[in-house]
Design a protein around this motif. Structure first.
Motif, PDB file in Angstrom:
ATOM      1  N   SER A   1     -14.967 105.367 -21.791  1.00 27.84           N
ATOM      2  CA  SER A   1     -15.901 104.544 -22.561  1.00 27.84           C
ATOM      3  C   SER A   1     -15.558 104.507 -24.043  1.00 27.84           C
ATOM      4  O   SER A   1     -15.549 103.445 -24.674  1.00 27.84           O
ATOM      5  CB  SER A   1     -17.336 105.051 -22.388  1.00 27.84           C
ATOM      6  OG  SER A   1     -17.765 104.857 -21.062  1.00 27.84           O
TER       7      SER A   1
ATOM      8  N   GLY B   1     -24.274 100.617 -27.017  1.00 30.41           N
ATOM      9  CA  GLY B   1     -25.273  99.728 -26.413  1.00 30.41           C
ATOM     10  C   GLY B   1     -24.663  98.436 -25.903  1.00 30.41           C
ATOM     11  O   GLY B   1     -25.038  97.937 -24.835  1.00 30.41           O
TER      12      GLY B   1
ATOM     13  N   GLN C   1     -22.852  99.191 -22.750  1.00 26.09           N
ATOM     14  CA  GLN C   1     -23.832  99.353 -21.677  1.00 26.09           C
ATOM     15  C   GLN C   1     -24.307  97.986 -21.179  1.00 26.09           C
ATOM     16  O   GLN C   1     -24.434  97.773 -19.964  1.00 26.09           O
ATOM     17  CB  GLN C   1     -25.022 100.174 -22.155  1.00 26.09           C
ATOM     18  CG  GLN C   1     -26.060 100.400 -21.074  1.00 26.09           C
ATOM     19  CD  GLN C   1     -27.228 101.242 -21.564  1.00 26.09           C
ATOM     20  OE1 GLN C   1     -27.338 101.544 -22.748  1.00 26.09           O
ATOM     21  NE2 GLN C   1     -28.086 101.630 -20.649  1.00 26.09           N
ATOM     22  N   ASN C   2     -24.555  97.060 -22.082  1.00 23.61           N
ATOM     23  CA  ASN C   2     -24.969  95.715 -21.675  1.00 23.61           C
ATOM     24  C   ASN C   2     -23.890  95.022 -20.856  1.00 23.61           C
ATOM     25  O   ASN C   2     -24.195  94.316 -19.891  1.00 23.61           O
ATOM     26  CB  ASN C   2     -25.328  94.864 -22.903  1.00 23.61           C
ATOM     27  CG  ASN C   2     -26.652  95.252 -23.496  1.00 23.61           C
ATOM     28  OD1 ASN C   2     -27.531  95.793 -22.819  1.00 23.61           O
ATOM     29  ND2 ASN C   2     -26.815  94.992 -24.777  1.00 23.61           N
TER      30      ASN C   2
ATOM     31  N   ARG D   1     -21.832  96.476 -18.895  1.00 28.70           N
ATOM     32  CA  ARG D   1     -21.908  97.092 -17.559  1.00 28.70           C
ATOM     33  C   ARG D   1     -23.096  96.555 -16.778  1.00 28.70           C
ATOM     34  O   ARG D   1     -22.967  96.168 -15.616  1.00 28.70           O
ATOM     35  CB  ARG D   1     -22.027  98.612 -17.669  1.00 28.70           C
ATOM     36  CG  ARG D   1     -20.793  99.329 -18.090  1.00 28.70           C
ATOM     37  CD  ARG D   1     -20.900 100.829 -17.849  1.00 28.70           C
ATOM     38  NE  ARG D   1     -22.091 101.430 -18.409  1.00 28.70           N
ATOM     39  CZ  ARG D   1     -22.165 101.993 -19.617  1.00 28.70           C
ATOM     40  NH1 ARG D   1     -21.106 102.025 -20.396  1.00 28.70           N
ATOM     41  NH2 ARG D   1     -23.293 102.529 -20.033  1.00 28.70           N
ATOM     42  N   ILE D   2     -24.255  96.535 -17.414  1.00 30.13           N
ATOM     43  CA  ILE D   2     -25.495  96.153 -16.736  1.00 30.13           C
ATOM     44  C   ILE D   2     -25.442  94.720 -16.219  1.00 30.13           C
ATOM     45  O   ILE D   2     -25.838  94.447 -15.088  1.00 30.13           O
ATOM     46  CB  ILE D   2     -26.710  96.347 -17.678  1.00 30.13           C
ATOM     47  CG1 ILE D   2     -26.970  97.838 -17.886  1.00 30.13           C
ATOM     48  CG2 ILE D   2     -27.961  95.666 -17.118  1.00 30.13           C
ATOM     49  CD1 ILE D   2     -27.988  98.146 -18.973  1.00 30.13           C
TER      50      ILE D   2
END
Length: 88
Positions: A40, A52, A55-56, A58-59
């Motif tokens: 990461s 963040g 993460q977005n 990924r989501i």
């Protein structure tokens, strides 16, 4: 009086193409980047994004990942596809 520089859409397209070319060059295996999988922190540094934002990605399924233990790994080819304007 100072001159005003205007940025046109064509200027932005040219900048985008130059940026993509440079990023592809940096991501080529054997040119300092021989890993197939990145952690990461490496992806964040490479793309210059925050935790963040990663993460977005990924989501919403934009960037695939594999979780092994507590670490997330990303395929280099998926990052290259993302930079080229699409996800797999």
């Amino acid at each position: 009086m100072t001159a005003i520089d205007l940025i046109t859409k064509e200027d932005l397209r040219q900048f985008k193409n130059e940026m993509l070319t440079e990023m592809k060059h940096l991501l080529k295996p054997g040119q300092g980047q021989s890993k197939q999988w990145l952690k990461s922190y490496e992806v964040r540094k490479l793309l210059n994004i925050s935790p963040g934002t990663l993460q977005n990605l990924r989501i919403n399924g934009t960037l695939r990942y594999t979780k092994i233990g507590g670490l997330l790994y990303y395929k280099l080819e998926d990052i290259q596809a993302l930079l080229e304007g699409g996800s797999k």
